[in-house]
Design a protein around this motif. Structure first.
Motif, PDB file in Angstrom:
ATOM      1  N   LEU A  21       0.802  -1.226   0.000  1.00  0.00           N
ATOM      2  CA  LEU A  21       0.000   0.000   0.000  1.00  0.00           C
ATOM      3  C   LEU A  21       0.836   1.277   0.000  1.00  0.00           C
ATOM      4  O   LEU A  21       0.322   2.341  -0.336  1.00  0.00           O
ATOM      5  N   LEU A  22       2.114   1.196   0.377  1.00  0.00           N
ATOM      6  CA  LEU A  22       2.930   2.410   0.454  1.00  0.00           C
ATOM      7  C   LEU A  22       2.989   3.169  -0.871  1.00  0.00           C
ATOM      8  O   LEU A  22       2.720   4.366  -0.906  1.00  0.00           O
ATOM      9  N   PRO A  23       3.347   2.520  -2.007  1.00  0.00           N
ATOM     10  CA  PRO A  23       3.344   3.286  -3.265  1.00  0.00           C
ATOM     11  C   PRO A  23       1.956   3.740  -3.688  1.00  0.00           C
ATOM     12  O   PRO A  23       1.813   4.766  -4.355  1.00  0.00           O
ATOM     13  N   VAL A  24       0.925   2.998  -3.285  1.00  0.00           N
ATOM     14  CA  VAL A  24      -0.445   3.401  -3.619  1.00  0.00           C
ATOM     15  C   VAL A  24      -0.819   4.673  -2.863  1.00  0.00           C
ATOM     16  O   VAL A  24      -1.397   5.613  -3.432  1.00  0.00           O
ATOM     17  N   VAL A  25      -0.491   4.729  -1.575  1.00  0.00           N
ATOM     18  CA  VAL A  25      -0.776   5.914  -0.767  1.00  0.00           C
ATOM     19  C   VAL A  25      -0.022   7.125  -1.312  1.00  0.00           C
ATOM     20  O   VAL A  25      -0.559   8.232  -1.401  1.00  0.00           O
ATOM     21  N   ILE A  26       1.234   6.913  -1.706  1.00  0.00           N
ATOM     22  CA  ILE A  26       2.021   8.011  -2.271  1.00  0.00           C
ATOM     23  C   ILE A  26       1.410   8.484  -3.582  1.00  0.00           C
ATOM     24  O   ILE A  26       1.282   9.683  -3.833  1.00  0.00           O
ATOM     25  N   SER A  27       1.003   7.536  -4.430  1.00  0.00           N
ATOM     26  CA  SER A  27       0.401   7.899  -5.709  1.00  0.00           C
ATOM     27  C   SER A  27      -0.909   8.651  -5.519  1.00  0.00           C
ATOM     28  O   SER A  27      -1.191   9.618  -6.229  1.00  0.00           O
ATOM     29  N   ASP A  28      -1.710   8.224  -4.552  1.00  0.00           N
ATOM     30  CA  ASP A  28      -2.973   8.916  -4.275  1.00  0.00           C
ATOM     31  C   ASP A  28      -2.743  10.323  -3.753  1.00  0.00           C
ATOM     32  O   ASP A  28      -3.592  11.197  -3.902  1.00  0.00           O
ATOM     33  N   THR A  29      -1.575  10.554  -3.145  1.00  0.00           N
ATOM     34  CA  THR A  29      -1.275  11.865  -2.574  1.00  0.00           C
ATOM     35  C   THR A  29      -0.703  12.828  -3.606  1.00  0.00           C
ATOM     36  O   THR A  29      -1.100  14.001  -3.664  1.00  0.00           O
ATOM     37  N   VAL A  30       0.239  12.349  -4.437  1.00  0.00           N
ATOM     38  CA  VAL A  30       0.941  13.253  -5.368  1.00  0.00           C
ATOM     39  C   VAL A  30       0.493  13.079  -6.815  1.00  0.00           C
ATOM     40  O   VAL A  30       0.821  13.907  -7.669  1.00  0.00           O
ATOM     41  N   GLY A  31      -0.222  11.985  -7.132  1.00  0.00           N
ATOM     42  CA  GLY A  31      -0.622  11.716  -8.505  1.00  0.00           C
ATOM     43  C   GLY A  31       0.391  10.840  -9.217  1.00  0.00           C
ATOM     44  O   GLY A  31       1.575  10.838  -8.871  1.00  0.00           O
ATOM     45  N   PRO A  32      -0.049  10.080 -10.227  1.00  0.00           N
ATOM     46  CA  PRO A  32       0.847   9.148 -10.928  1.00  0.00           C
ATOM     47  C   PRO A  32       1.980   9.839 -11.675  1.00  0.00           C
ATOM     48  O   PRO A  32       3.035   9.243 -11.882  1.00  0.00           O
ATOM     49  N   THR A  33       1.785  11.097 -12.101  1.00  0.00           N
ATOM     50  CA  THR A  33       2.826  11.804 -12.852  1.00  0.00           C
ATOM     51  C   THR A  33       4.102  11.965 -12.036  1.00  0.00           C
ATOM     52  O   THR A  33       5.212  11.858 -12.553  1.00  0.00           O
ATOM     53  N   HIS A  34       3.949  12.195 -10.747  1.00  0.00           N
ATOM     54  CA  HIS A  34       5.097  12.439  -9.875  1.00  0.00           C
ATOM     55  C   HIS A  34       5.479  11.213  -9.059  1.00  0.00           C
ATOM     56  O   HIS A  34       6.293  11.328  -8.141  1.00  0.00           O
ATOM     57  N   LEU A  35       4.925  10.048  -9.379  1.00  0.00           N
ATOM     58  CA  LEU A  35       5.138   8.866  -8.537  1.00  0.00           C
ATOM     59  C   LEU A  35       6.606   8.474  -8.458  1.00  0.00           C
ATOM     60  O   LEU A  35       7.128   8.204  -7.374  1.00  0.00           O
ATOM     61  N   SER A  36       7.299   8.439  -9.592  1.00  0.00           N
ATOM     62  CA  SER A  36       8.694   8.006  -9.595  1.00  0.00           C
ATOM     63  C   SER A  36       9.556   8.919  -8.729  1.00  0.00           C
ATOM     64  O   SER A  36      10.339   8.459  -7.890  1.00  0.00           O
ATOM     65  N   SER A  37       9.410  10.236  -8.899  1.00  0.00           N
ATOM     66  CA  SER A  37      10.196  11.179  -8.110  1.00  0.00           C
ATOM     67  C   SER A  37       9.817  11.120  -6.635  1.00  0.00           C
ATOM     68  O   SER A  37      10.689  11.205  -5.760  1.00  0.00           O
ATOM     69  N   ALA A  38       8.514  10.967  -6.355  1.00  0.00           N
ATOM     70  CA  ALA A  38       8.066  10.902  -4.957  1.00  0.00           C
ATOM     71  C   ALA A  38       8.593   9.645  -4.273  1.00  0.00           C
ATOM     72  O   ALA A  38       9.007   9.678  -3.105  1.00  0.00           O
ATOM     73  N   LEU A  39       8.598   8.525  -4.991  1.00  0.00           N
ATOM     74  CA  LEU A  39       9.158   7.295  -4.431  1.00  0.00           C
ATOM     75  C   LEU A  39      10.638   7.480  -4.125  1.00  0.00           C
ATOM     76  O   LEU A  39      11.140   7.004  -3.094  1.00  0.00           O
ATOM     77  N   GLY A  40      11.342   8.155  -5.028  1.00  0.00           N
ATOM     78  CA  GLY A  40      12.754   8.419  -4.789  1.00  0.00           C
ATOM     79  C   GLY A  40      12.976   9.218  -3.518  1.00  0.00           C
ATOM     80  O   GLY A  40      13.864   8.915  -2.722  1.00  0.00           O
ATOM     81  N   VAL A  41      12.142  10.253  -3.302  1.00  0.00           N
ATOM     82  CA  VAL A  41      12.268  11.079  -2.103  1.00  0.00           C
ATOM     83  C   VAL A  41      11.928  10.273  -0.847  1.00  0.00           C
ATOM     84  O   VAL A  41      12.634  10.340   0.172  1.00  0.00           O
ATOM     85  N   VAL A  42      10.858   9.482  -0.919  1.00  0.00           N
ATOM     86  CA  VAL A  42      10.438   8.690   0.246  1.00  0.00           C
ATOM     87  C   VAL A  42      11.499   7.660   0.618  1.00  0.00           C
ATOM     88  O   VAL A  42      11.852   7.502   1.796  1.00  0.00           O
ATOM     89  N   TYR A  43      12.022   6.976  -0.372  1.00  0.00           N
ATOM     90  CA  TYR A  43      13.063   5.990  -0.074  1.00  0.00           C
ATOM     91  C   TYR A  43      14.350   6.662   0.390  1.00  0.00           C
ATOM     92  O   TYR A  43      15.111   6.098   1.181  1.00  0.00           O
ATOM     93  N   PHE A  44      14.595   7.876  -0.100  1.00  0.00           N
ATOM     94  CA  PHE A  44      15.741   8.646   0.390  1.00  0.00           C
ATOM     95  C   PHE A  44      15.586   8.929   1.886  1.00  0.00           C
ATOM     96  O   PHE A  44      16.552   8.852   2.648  1.00  0.00           O
TER      97      PHE A  44
END
Length: 451
Positions: A366-389
């Motif tokens: 659910l973690l990437p799903v929650v992130i995608s629901d928050t920032v939108g699919p367009t920014h998912l890759s960059s947001a995942l990078g920040v979260v994992y950072f």
């Protein structure tokens, strides 16, 4: 809608299933192998005659480097391609494991296994995950549940296999064979075909008023994207385009910032049981085979949690409550850790492993799903990078802190209490975020109704 835009719509199937298969194998070759490094913990500790704290730096460095370099993986995926990022990561991580089989000291392992292999995992993991979010929309949680279950399935299969390899070929031979397995990330990368052959550059146009505040913070990214599609170079007030905010405008969303705080507590606690469950089992008299069996059960329940929570969260009546599902999973995971010091037999420790593994699999899906629901699919890759950072530093220091507590107290009690407390704090922060979102949503609806 233009032909190029039609091809950019998530198909929720088709080649997306191949993407899921590629991401599934990627999670096996990255996260599952990272978890299985704990099986080498006792081997490293004995071979190099080191203390627990020094040995614990090896798994923590792997996790830290993987998360710390996650934005680099996102950058390569955005500016080159996911295919290139995953294949380069596979090559680096394979070389790191092969070199680790010739290690002559812990310091050598810090560099080869901790830094080089972790860097390769970072370049592969984040781009592969983001590709699933690009290909799926309506069935996103289920798609992530299947893809992320590779971590659990890999743990189930690799845990006993790694122990057999250690018994047959020593830890050096086992690490060398894992290096060959990880080279298959290059094959996974070859499967990461872009959704659309036409790359659409996205450049936001933001006025000062838009940067400083908005009634609905989640519309910030949407405003930037809509203005880009309109082909504007300046806004109505003549404000200049800000290209540097293209990939990271989601950082201005308050909900994402609050989620990030929750993720910090999560990262500090979630990794500790995977590092110390095998040493703890051995310390209370379990055999190596029985301790490895617990790791396998942990992996099996992770699979069940991945898929069932993904499927349940995709139901229409629960889709809007994905954050709540995630909150429940993290909270119960932390609660279970608090009782580990009381479990000193296999029949008692097994329920903990089942519970922890299940909810760990649930939150991972659910973690990437929650992130995608928050920032939108367009920014998912960059947001995942920040979260994992953000995961990097907690992943780096939590196992050594656990080792330090173990060295000074001679007991695993403080280790698991620290883990459980961190996870409960993460769930508490997330609960505050959820309540704030509900209040903002109601006030926003009220303001619209009043107008």
């Amino acid at each position: 809608m233009t032909e190029g835009e039609k091809r950019s719509v998530a198909p929720d199937g088709g080649w997306g299933w191949v993407i899921i298969a590629g991401c599934f194998l990627t999670t096996i070759c990255t996260r599952a192998i990272t978890r299985c490094i704990s099986i080498f913990f006792v081997e490293f500790h004995t071979h190099f005659s080191s203390d627990y704290s020094s040995t614990a730096w090896i798994p923590s460095l792997v996790d830290c480097t993987t998360m710390l370099c996650a934005p680099l993986g996102s950058y390569l995926a955005n500016h080159l391609s996911c295919r290139v990022a995953v294949m380069v990561g596979g090559l680096l991580s394979s070389v790191g494991l092969v070199l680790s089989s010739f290690a002559s000291s812990l310091e050598f392992l810090y560099l080869s296994l901790g830094i080089l292999t972790g860097l390769g995992f970072a370049l592969s993991y984040t781009p592969a995950i983001s590709m699933v979010g690009i290909y799926f929309s309506e069935r996103k949680a289920l798609a992530y549940g299947i893809a992320m279950s590779g971590s659990g399935i890999g743990t189930v299969v690799l845990a006993p296999v790694v122990q057999i390899l250690i018994d047959s070929y020593s830890w050096r031979g086992a690490v060398l064979i894992l290096g060959g397995l990880v080279s298959h990330l290059c094959v996974c990368g070859a499967l990461m075909r872009p959704l659309s052959s036409n790359k659409q550059s996205v450049t936001p146009v933001l006025a000062d008023s838009e940067l400083t505040g908005s009634a609905d913070s989640k519309t910030l990214c949407e405003m930037a994207l809509s203005k880009n599609k309109a082909g504007e170079n300046r806004d109505k007030k003549g404000c200049i385009i800000i290209p540097s905010l293209v990939e990271y405008s989601f950082l201005l969303i308050p909900d994402f910032l609050l989620l990030s705080v929750s993720f910090l507590f999560l990262a500090f606690g979630c990794n500790v049981p995977f590092v110390y469950i095998v040493p703890y089992s051995l310390s209370i008299g379990f055999s190596h085979q029985l301790a490895t069996l617990l790791m396998s059960v942990l992996g099996v329940m992770g699979i069940v949690g991945n898929i069932t929570f993904g499927w349940i969260s995709d139901r229409k009546f629960l889709r809007r409550y994905r954050v709540v599902s995630y909150l429940v999973a993290v909270g119960l995971e932390g609660l279970s850790c608090l009782f580990v010091p009381l479990f000193r037999s296999f029949p008692l420790l097994l329920p903990f492993v089942i519970c922890y593994g299940y909810f760990d699999g649930a939150y991972v899906a659910l973690l990437p799903v929650v992130i995608s629901d928050t920032v939108g699919p367009t920014h998912l890759s960059s947001a995942l990078g920040v979260v994992y950072f953000l995961h990097a530093i907690p992943y780096l220091i939590s196992p050594p802190i656990g080792g330090w507590l173990l060295d000074n107290t001679g007991s695993y009690t403080a280790v698991f209490l620290l883990c459980g407390s961190s996870l409960i704090c993460s769930a508490s922060v997330l609960a505050v975020v959820t309540v704030a979102q509900c209040c903002n949503r109601r006030s926003f609806i009220s303001s619209i109704s009043g107008d």
